[in-house]
Every structure is written in C-alpha cells, then in structure tokens.
Design a protein around this motif. Sequence first.
Motif, PDB file in Angstrom:
ATOM      1  N   ASN A  94       0.825  -1.189  -0.116  1.00 25.54           N
ATOM      2  CA  ASN A  94       0.220   0.045   0.083  1.00 25.54           C
ATOM      3  C   ASN A  94       0.824   1.448  -0.066  1.00 25.54           C
ATOM      4  OD1 ASN A  94      -2.529  -1.578   0.033  1.00 25.54           O
ATOM      5  ND2 ASN A  94      -1.965  -1.857   1.992  1.00 25.54           N
ATOM      6  N   ILE A  95       2.109   1.146  -0.132  1.00 30.31           N
ATOM      7  CA  ILE A  95       2.820   2.256  -0.150  1.00 30.31           C
ATOM      8  C   ILE A  95       3.749   2.373  -1.675  1.00 30.31           C
ATOM      9  CG2 ILE A  95       4.934   3.527   0.744  1.00 30.31           C
ATOM     10  CD1 ILE A  95       3.976   2.371   3.540  1.00 30.31           C
ATOM     11  N   SER A  96       4.057   3.425  -2.198  1.00 32.77           N
ATOM     12  CA  SER A  96       4.809   3.249  -3.286  1.00 32.77           C
ATOM     13  C   SER A  96       6.069   4.459  -2.854  1.00 32.77           C
ATOM     14  CB  SER A  96       4.300   3.459  -4.466  1.00 32.77           C
ATOM     15  OG  SER A  96       4.356   4.678  -5.076  1.00 32.77           O
ATOM     16  N   VAL A  97       7.298   4.046  -2.935  1.00 30.46           N
ATOM     17  CA  VAL A  97       8.254   4.900  -2.646  1.00 30.46           C
ATOM     18  C   VAL A  97       8.745   5.502  -4.059  1.00 30.46           C
ATOM     19  CG1 VAL A  97      10.816   5.174  -1.818  1.00 30.46           C
ATOM     20  CG2 VAL A  97       9.234   3.506  -0.759  1.00 30.46           C
ATOM     21  N   THR A  98       8.117   6.742  -4.367  1.00 34.14           N
ATOM     22  CA  THR A  98       8.146   7.673  -5.379  1.00 34.14           C
ATOM     23  C   THR A  98       9.807   7.844  -5.663  1.00 34.14           C
ATOM     24  OG1 THR A  98       6.097   8.443  -5.217  1.00 34.14           O
ATOM     25  CG2 THR A  98       7.544   9.266  -6.786  1.00 34.14           C
ATOM     26  N   GLN A  99      10.511   8.262  -4.743  1.00 32.13           N
ATOM     27  CA  GLN A  99      11.794   8.714  -4.812  1.00 32.13           C
ATOM     28  C   GLN A  99      12.410   8.668  -3.633  1.00 32.13           C
ATOM     29  OE1 GLN A  99      11.951  12.920  -6.092  1.00 32.13           O
ATOM     30  NE2 GLN A  99      13.304  12.432  -7.717  1.00 32.13           N
ATOM     31  N   TRP A 100      14.019   8.356  -3.769  1.00 38.05           N
ATOM     32  CA  TRP A 100      14.748   8.473  -2.528  1.00 38.05           C
ATOM     33  C   TRP A 100      16.059   9.598  -2.712  1.00 38.05           C
ATOM     34  CZ3 TRP A 100      17.395   3.257  -0.104  1.00 38.05           C
ATOM     35  CH2 TRP A 100      17.624   3.687   1.222  1.00 38.05           C
ATOM     36  N   TYR A 101      15.958  10.384  -1.924  1.00 37.79           N
ATOM     37  CA  TYR A 101      16.753  11.684  -1.977  1.00 37.79           C
ATOM     38  C   TYR A 101      17.908  11.451  -0.758  1.00 37.79           C
ATOM     39  CZ  TYR A 101      18.951  16.143  -0.804  1.00 37.79           C
ATOM     40  OH  TYR A 101      19.848  17.062  -0.311  1.00 37.79           O
ATOM     41  N   ASN A 102      19.339  11.501  -1.267  1.00 41.58           N
ATOM     42  CA  ASN A 102      20.136  11.816  -0.165  1.00 41.58           C
ATOM     43  C   ASN A 102      21.381  12.793  -0.858  1.00 41.58           C
ATOM     44  OD1 ASN A 102      21.403  10.970   2.515  1.00 41.58           O
ATOM     45  ND2 ASN A 102      23.002  10.239   1.382  1.00 41.58           N
ATOM     46  N   ARG A 103      21.625  13.796   0.114  1.00 44.65           N
ATOM     47  CA  ARG A 103      22.692  14.729  -0.322  1.00 44.65           C
ATOM     48  C   ARG A 103      24.039  14.164  -0.844  1.00 44.65           C
ATOM     49  NH1 ARG A 103      25.578  17.294   5.449  1.00 44.65           N
ATOM     50  NH2 ARG A 103      25.910  15.020   5.902  1.00 44.65           N
ATOM     51  N   THR A 104      24.395  12.718  -0.270  1.00 42.49           N
ATOM     52  CA  THR A 104      25.332  12.137  -0.986  1.00 42.49           C
ATOM     53  C   THR A 104      25.063  10.861  -1.575  1.00 42.49           C
ATOM     54  OG1 THR A 104      26.538  12.620   1.315  1.00 42.49           O
ATOM     55  CG2 THR A 104      27.649  10.975  -0.136  1.00 42.49           C
ATOM     56  N   ARG A 105      25.035  10.957  -2.845  1.00 40.52           N
ATOM     57  CA  ARG A 105      24.455  10.197  -3.664  1.00 40.52           C
ATOM     58  C   ARG A 105      24.949   8.527  -3.645  1.00 40.52           C
ATOM     59  NH1 ARG A 105      21.660  10.756  -8.978  1.00 40.52           N
ATOM     60  NH2 ARG A 105      21.684   8.759 -10.034  1.00 40.52           N
TER      61      ARG A 105
END
Lengths: 260, 260
Positions: free
Chosen positions: B25-36
């Motif tokens: 029931n959850i979709s992780v649209t995007q994952w951000y981190n300042r250090t790729r």
Amino acid sequence: MISVVLLGAGNVATHIYKAFSNSENISVTQWYNRTRASISSYANDVDITDQLEALKEADIYIMAVSDDSIAQLSSDLPFTDRFVVHTSGSVAMHDLDKKNKIGVFYPLQTFSKTAEIDFTEVPICIEVYEKENLQLLKDLAKAVGCKPHKITTEQRQTLHLAAVFVNNFTNQLYRIGHEICETKNIEFQILHPLISETAKKIQQMSPYMAQTGPAKRNDKKTIKRQLKLIEKDEHEAIYKMLTSSIKKTHNISSDYKVKR
Amino acid sequence: MISVVLLGAGNVATHIYKAFSNSENISVTQWYNRTRASISSYANDVDITDQLEALKEADIYIMAVSDDSIAQLSSDLPFTDRFVVHTSGSVAMHDLDKKNKIGVFYPLQTFSKTAEIDFTEVPICIEVYEKENLQLLKDLAKAVGCKPHKITTEQRQTLHLAAVFVNNFTNQLYRIGHEICETKNIEFQILHPLISETAKKIQQMSPYMAQTGPAKRNDKKTIKRQLKLIEKDEHEAIYKMLTSSIKKTHNISSDYKVKR
Ligand SMILES: NC(=O)c1ccc[n+]([C@@H]2O[C@H](COP(=O)([O-])OP(=O)(O)OC[C@H]3O[C@@H](n4cnc5c(N)ncnc54)[C@H](OP(=O)(O)O)[C@@H]3O)[C@@H](O)[C@H]2O)c1
Ligand SMILES: NC(=O)c1ccc[n+]([C@@H]2O[C@H](COP(=O)([O-])OP(=O)(O)OC[C@H]3O[C@@H](n4cnc5c(N)ncnc54)[C@H](OP(=O)(O)O)[C@@H]3O)[C@@H](O)[C@H]2O)c1
C-alpha cells in the motif's frame, strides 16, 4: 542416573525441581523443606519431608535456601561424607560445613515462581572442593540441557556483581522509564519493543559497539533539553552519572554544565 | 496507495525504505540523499537523486536526517503546501518550515544499519499540525503493520527521554557488566540469558513487581561484599546510586555505610 535430594522450596528450588523431574538422567529422591506446606502439593510426585533426620541417601544434596541459612543448615545435616552443594551466587563454598564434600551449583538466571524459564538456557556455574565431584556436577547440568561453567569463588562473586548491574540495575532503569512515562500519561508498553531490541542487540555485538544516543554522539543540545525535562532530582543525578559514564567509555570530554 | 519521497540515507531511512518497499500500500516514489553514493546501489529499484530541485510529487515527504539538519533542509525544500514530516524523537515539530504542511513520524526503536529489525513491531509516534493529515500518517504506519500512537510534542520528548534510560543507559550497564567480567577473565556471554530474561520479564509484569536482588531484599551483607569487590570508582558510584534508587522505590531505608 544421578540421584538428588533437594532442600528448600523457594524460587530456585521450584524451578530446579521442575527441570530435574523432567530429565531422564536425574531422579529426585526426596524434597525437603522446613515448611512442609510449601511442597505438600507435590506429595504424589515425589517423597517429601520437613525432617532433616528423615533425609535419604543420594548422590547430591542441593541446598537452594536463603543465603543466610546455608551455613547453619549445612551444619545441621545429620550425615557426613556425602556431596552437598548450594545454589548461591555470593555465598562462599567454604561456608558449607566440611563434614560433607562440598560444592556450588549456581544457576545464573533470575527466577521467580510465576515466570516460566527455559531451564536449558540457564548457564550453571560450578565449583567443587573435592576434584572427584567435578564431573558429577557437570553431568548434572548437562542432564537438564544446561551448559556448565567451571569457575572459582572469586569469579562467581564477580559474575554475581555483574548480574546485579545487568539485571537489578537495568530493571531499575526500566522502572524509571515507567515513572517518566506516567508523569505524561504515556503507556509504558510503547517502550517494550525498544527494551527487547536493546537486550537482543548485545547478543550480536559488544555493548561498546551497540551504544547509541545523545551521550555517545556528544549531542549537547539534546542532553541539555532532556535535563530540563526531568522532574525528579534522583532521575537527574542518574542521567548525569550515566551520561558521563558513557562519555568516559567512548573518550568524549564531559564538559556540559546545566543551570536549571 | 500512499506515495512517499524519502530524504536521508542513514540508519532510519534505510530501515524505512526496506519496510516501505515491501508494503503493498506504499509506493516509494523517490529516494533523496545529499550524498548520492550512499543510495546508488538502490538505483535499479527506486528513483534516486541528490538534487532537491529534482524532487517529485508525493503524498508525504519523510525527512530521516540528522536532528541538526532538519530545520535547514525543510527550508531548502523547493516547494510549498505539501506534507513534510521528520522522524526525530526530540526535535520539535515546529522546527519544520511552515511553508509546507508538517508532522512527525517517530519510530520508537533503536536502528543501526547492520541489525535486522522486525519493523512491524515498531511503535510509530505521530503528530500533525494540520488535523486533516492525521489519518494519512496513521494509514502509513498501518501499511507497514506498525501500531500508530498519536501523541503531543511534549509526550514524544518525554518518550525519547525514557528511551534514553531504557536503551542507552541500560546498554551502558551491559557495558559495565562486560568490564567487570573482563577483569576476572569471565566471558560476558554467560550473562546473555540473564539479560534476555530481564528484558522479557517486564513485558509480563511491571518493573516495580519484577525487581529482585540485594538492594530490594535490603541484604546489607551482600551489598557490602559487592562494594568491596568493585575495582573502579565510577562503578562504585553507579552501584551506590542505583542501589539507593531501588531502595527509595521500594521504601527501604538507606542506611548502609561502607568503608573501603
Ligand atoms: N531467585 C533467584 O533469582 C536466584 C538466582 C540464582 C541463585 N539464587 C540463590 O538460590 C538460593 C535460594 O534463593 P530463592 O530465590 O529460591 O530463595 P527464596 O525463594 O526466598 O526461598 C528460600 C528458601 O529457603 C528456605 N529457608 C530460609 N531460611 C531457612 C532456614 N533457616 N532453614 C531452612 N530453610 C530455610 C525457605 O524455607 P520456607 O519455605 O520454610 O520459608 C525457602 O524454601 C539463594 O542462595 C539464592 O542466592 C537465587
Ligand atoms: N538511529 C536511531 O535509532 C533513531 C531512532 C528513531 C529516530 N531517529 C531519528 O531519525 C533521524 C535520522 O537518524 P539516523 O540514525 O538515521 O541518522 P544517521 O544514520 O546519522 O543518518 C543521517 C542522515 O542525515 C543526512 N544528513 C546529515 N546532515 C545533513 C544535511 N545538513 N543535509 C542533508 N542531509 C543531511 C545524512 O546524509 P549523508 O549520508 O550525506 O551524511 C544521512 O543520510 C534523526 O532525526 C534521529 O533522531 C533515529
């Protein structure tokens, strides 16, 4: 088959009785307690008595009685040259009367009559005065599936001290957590998973490696904020002492000062 | 389906990512981190970015970043009127920039990247500024099988304080137990079953009821003997403080004096 006479009917004796009577390699010959009423419900399963004079022959006599009564009771035993052990973490082996052969069978666990224990998981610390009895005590531990650890009196007393830190003192920290929750109407149960995980973590890594939190991170802002939140002086003193202990362990300079 | 953008790639974010990406029931649209680099190994499974400008639309933005960076990062977000939460136990909800809708999603557990956690057992403490978002946060917690608890900022900070006692300070007592064992060449592992049982016991009874040991029994002889056995002043001070704390809790007069 190892024959055992059990003396005492408290927390430890009750758990020992249950574990021993389930073992194929141990026979509980007799169960003694000065107060018969505490063991009378077992009268159909085992020979019970409240008379020292009535004690039968056995390979081992296990005295699981209060620390303060061990020396006296061992002197009161109406026989000699048999093998007698106590189950205490702190009483010296030599407190046992040397008219008998002596030893210690210390189960390193916290027992209460109500809480179920998987006895096979209990480490048994053993000590003997006459070397020939070492194997017997080891066999006894193994007969209930426990791991025996041969240790010295000093090691046993040191373990008992360490046990006070990780058991009694830890439980007091749980108590303080409970009190803190109550002041703000929070259910203490919310902390149960964290408590379980904290205990589980150190089975996989050392407590040194497992440490986290504001003291370890030297997060002065959070420490300051938390000290302001604390309502009881006693909690504040414990917070400061354990914070500084964590810092010492992890070589962090302890320079926070807080005005309240 | 709840869409989520996750910000941060530390202990908490990593566990959240795993739990969320396993939920139907959850979709992780995007994952951000300042250090790729920290998230690049996930590039095949999820859209990753190190650019705030590249952030996509989602129902919730979860900022699992260091406490100190929460306020700044929330101001740096290049959008408004979306729903942004942090995961901290101690940072105020109002530290989040109010150009967005704000809230807190605090998982009350100790996370490290290496230790596996059953996320479904983690209590989630939630807080929202705009009431209409309460249900969404509850649904998010439930979508990973967690129990949501609606609490106030003060309650969350109180829980975090209690967590320091039952987690960080308890772990330090384990550390002291470890040190004490080492001085006498005893394996710390012998204490593992006791540590587990101590944590298990309070899931069945209150810590008040679960207390045992020399302080609770007011067993002065043992306390005296143990204080003599302690080698480090720091351990002695902690022993005395927690012994007297237990006595206070259980209304036992604290009258022992020890000369060393
Ligand atoms: N509880 C634990 O977690 C734990 C763990 C490891 C080792 N130990 C050790 O195991 C031993 C027993 O502890 P416990 O917790 O089972 O104690 P307990 O529950 O308090 O039971 C004490 C037993 O000793 C008997 N007793 C007391 N004074 C006596 C006397 N003067 N003469 C004869 N019997 C006497 C009592 O008899 P009545 O029934 O007639 O009162 C009772 O059966 C202690 O040495 C303790 O240090 C305890
Ligand atoms: N660990 C726990 O047990 C636990 C439990 C409950 C709640 N929390 C809370 O969860 C949050 C994250 O904790 P954590 O343990 O996951 O932390 P962590 O492992 O130290 O990770 C911190 C993350 O924050 C990022 N970050 C740090 N400074 C930043 C900045 N100025 N701008 C952008 N990103 C920045 C780091 O990015 P880089 O990778 O680039 O360094 C890293 O991804 C905190 O609020 C903490 O209080 C932690």
